[in-house]
Write an enzyme that holds these catalytic residues in place. Structure first.
Site, PDB file in Angstrom:
ATOM      1  N   PHE A 145      77.381 -32.483   8.022  1.00 52.99           N
ATOM      2  CA  PHE A 145      78.207 -32.219   6.841  1.00 52.99           C
ATOM      3  C   PHE A 145      77.400 -32.577   5.603  1.00 52.99           C
ATOM      4  O   PHE A 145      76.917 -33.698   5.473  1.00 52.99           O
ATOM      5  CB  PHE A 145      79.510 -33.021   6.863  1.00 52.99           C
ATOM      6  CG  PHE A 145      80.382 -32.704   5.669  1.00 52.99           C
ATOM      7  CD1 PHE A 145      81.180 -31.568   5.652  1.00 52.99           C
ATOM      8  CD2 PHE A 145      80.358 -33.508   4.539  1.00 52.99           C
ATOM      9  CE1 PHE A 145      81.952 -31.239   4.535  1.00 52.99           C
ATOM     10  CE2 PHE A 145      81.129 -33.190   3.417  1.00 52.99           C
ATOM     11  CZ  PHE A 145      81.922 -32.054   3.420  1.00 52.99           C
ATOM     12  N   ASP A 172      70.407 -37.187   4.364  1.00 50.90           N
ATOM     13  CA  ASP A 172      71.673 -37.243   3.629  1.00 50.90           C
ATOM     14  C   ASP A 172      72.313 -38.590   3.962  1.00 50.90           C
ATOM     15  O   ASP A 172      72.868 -38.783   5.042  1.00 50.90           O
ATOM     16  CB  ASP A 172      72.565 -36.075   4.063  1.00 50.90           C
ATOM     17  CG  ASP A 172      73.922 -36.084   3.363  1.00 50.90           C
ATOM     18  OD1 ASP A 172      74.306 -37.130   2.810  1.00 50.90           O
ATOM     19  OD2 ASP A 172      74.608 -35.045   3.400  1.00 50.90           O
ATOM     20  N   LYS A 186      78.918 -41.402  -2.507  1.00 47.16           N
ATOM     21  CA  LYS A 186      80.089 -42.215  -2.166  1.00 47.16           C
ATOM     22  C   LYS A 186      80.119 -43.655  -2.699  1.00 47.16           C
ATOM     23  O   LYS A 186      80.798 -43.927  -3.665  1.00 47.16           O
ATOM     24  CB  LYS A 186      80.308 -42.156  -0.652  1.00 47.16           C
ATOM     25  CG  LYS A 186      80.712 -40.735  -0.213  1.00 47.16           C
ATOM     26  CD  LYS A 186      81.358 -40.690   1.142  1.00 47.16           C
ATOM     27  CE  LYS A 186      82.087 -39.382   1.382  1.00 47.16           C
ATOM     28  NZ  LYS A 186      81.271 -38.286   1.908  1.00 47.16           N
TER      29      LYS A 186
HETATM   30  C1  LIG Z   1      81.073 -36.874   1.624  1.00 40.80           C
HETATM   31  C2  LIG Z   1      79.753 -36.321   2.040  1.00 40.80           C
HETATM   32  C3  LIG Z   1      79.091 -35.342   1.274  1.00 40.80           C
HETATM   33  C4  LIG Z   1      79.734 -34.696   0.065  1.00 40.80           C
HETATM   34  O1  LIG Z   1      79.968 -35.585  -0.958  1.00 40.80           O
HETATM   35  P1  LIG Z   1      80.925 -35.134  -2.185  1.00 40.80           P
HETATM   36  O2  LIG Z   1      80.831 -36.297  -3.129  1.00 40.80           O
HETATM   37  O3  LIG Z   1      82.288 -34.933  -1.616  1.00 40.80           O
HETATM   38  O4  LIG Z   1      80.371 -33.894  -2.734  1.00 40.80           O
HETATM   39  C5  LIG Z   1      77.831 -34.941   1.656  1.00 40.80           C
HETATM   40  N1  LIG Z   1      77.243 -35.463   2.750  1.00 40.80           N
HETATM   41  C6  LIG Z   1      77.846 -36.392   3.520  1.00 40.80           C
HETATM   42  C7  LIG Z   1      77.125 -36.941   4.705  1.00 40.80           C
HETATM   43  C8  LIG Z   1      79.127 -36.834   3.205  1.00 40.80           C
HETATM   44  O5  LIG Z   1      79.744 -37.723   3.990  1.00 40.80           O
END
Ligand SMILES: *Cc1c(COP(=O)(O)O)cnc(C)c1O
Length: 398
Positions: free
Chosen positions: A138, A223, A252
């Site tokens: 994701f 990520d 986050k």
């Molecule tokens: C939450 C998340 C995102 C997206 O972050 P947003 O601030 O909602 O755009 C991208 N990568 C990972 C692994 C995430 O958990």
């Protein structure tokens, strides 16, 4: 407003992009939330790994209050003190040399994708643009990041998708090796997959990915939007695996609850961006960065990593204790305070039953109960959460 009024107003005027839970928290402190009727909840969702310091941590509240009255925003045409200081903290505690600030995880990953393409074109020529990502990954909700996300459910209905992405099964080096071709420029992975249900990589896999990147001249992008910033017990999740990426992304937990994202890179990669190549009007504004400095100082110097490791190990052991008691628990996974309990049945009923008893958890990928509480939680909080979970699991066998 009471909870019913808030829900009605929201349902009437806000777009229906979220399957909302019938709860409207109006106040938070530490690991606790309260609704308008004064009902108290123990929060093991924590904004999905955003509120790692707990709600309204005093250091972040004070930093924001002071900065908001002094200077909220200036253009990135000018130098910004808090931005430079936050970049220094992130660089000093990671393998990166430079940071770029934005406002969210998706935006950070967009920046990573753009940087990787720019670097590869400079380094290898015009035909190197493809990024390999993992199935069940994701990476966000913009067009490029839903395309990077290896899950068709996030892409459906939004075609045509941008070109230049290819997917491989997570933790399969043979498949990854086979996917590398003359167009590949980078491999992008979550060291611990979050949305697909808390799936940690292995050291063997990430070491192998690093070797492939070095062998073929590819960038390794991590990520760390969910798993980074103390969540796994190390400041960055990759530090659990003894490998270093060329680029990594954060969001986050970076602002201690305040919105901010970042893209970090080694100097040799970061230098591919020249003035004018990338920008974000609000990115790295004085206010968000003041929150970020306070949050990161607290994570690094406030004993949070130690607490995450200790209480995380305690929590994991307690969850493991549930496995033998409930036949429909498949396994317990995770690192630090990023834990998942995979069930053989859908988890939503358990999530709702926990909420009715005052515990907030969530369910990832349909069958995985996910726990990402504040890194400040105590063993007492864990005892309470596990007692509620145990009772709920006993009461509702599927
Ligand atoms: C939450 C998340 C995102 C997206 O972050 P947003 O601030 O909602 O755009 C991208 N990568 C990972 C692994 C995430 O958990």
């Amino acid at each position: 407003m009471n909870t019913d009024e808030i829900m009605q107003l929201s349902d009437k005027y806000v777009m229906h992009t979220y399957g909302r839970i019938p709860l409207a928290p109006v106040r938070g402190e530490g690991a606790r939330l309260w609704d308008a009727e004064g009902r108290e909840y123990l929060d093991f969702v924590a904004g999905i790994a955003v509120n790692s310091l707990g709600h309204c941590h005093p250091a972040v509240v004070q930093a924001v209050q002071e900065q908001v009255a002094r200077l909220m925003h200036v253009s990135n045409l000018y130098y910004i003190e808090t931005q430079a200081r936050l970049a220094e903290i992130l660089v000093a505690n990671s393998c990166a040399d430079r940071a770029f600030f934005c406002n969210s995880g998706a935006e950070a990953n967009e920046g990573a994708i753009k940087l990787a393409r720019k670097w590869a074109k400079k380094q290898h020529g015009p035909d190197r643009y493809e990024i390999i990502t993992a199935e069940n990954s994701f990476h966000g909700r913009t067009l490029a990041t839903i395309t990077a996300t290896g899950q068709p459910k996030y892409q459906k209905g939004f075609e045509p998708l941008p070109q230049g992405f290819r997917y491989v099964p997570f933790k399969d080096l043979t498949a990854l090796t086979a996917a590398i071709n003359e167009h590949t420029c980078a491999i992008m992975l979550e060291p611990v997959q979050g949305e697909s249900g808390v799936r940690p990589a292995t050291e063997e896999y990430l070491t192998g990915v690093r070797q492939l990147c070095d062998q073929y001249g590819l960038l390794m992008i991590f990520d760390e939007v969910q798993c980074g910033l103390g969540r796994t017990g190390k400041f960055l999740a990759y530090q659990n695996y003894g490998v270093e990426p060329d680029i990594f992304t954060l969001a986050k937990a970076l602002g201690g609850g305040f919105p901010i994202g970042a893209l970090l890179a080694k100097e040799t990669v970061a230098e591919a961006f020249a003035p004018g190549d990338h920008a974000a009007t609000f990115g790295g504004n004085p206010l968000a960065c003041a929150a970020g400095i306070a949050a990161m100082q607290t994570v690094l110097n406030g004993g949070l990593l130690e607490n995450c490791n200790q209480v995380g190990a305690y929590f994991k052991e307690k969850l493991q204790g549930l496995v033998s008691k409930h036949s429909f628990i498949k396994e317990v996974r995770g690192l630090g305070l990023m834990l998942g309990l995979e069930l053989t049945v859908p988890g939503v009923g358990f999530v709702n039953a926990c909420r009715e008893r005052g515990l907030l958890i969530n369910c990832a990928n349909n069958t995985v109960l996910r726990f990402v509480p504040p890194l400040t939680i105590t063993t007492g909080d864990v005892d309470r959460a596990v007692a509620i979970l145990d009772a709920v699991l006993l009461e509702q066998p599927a």
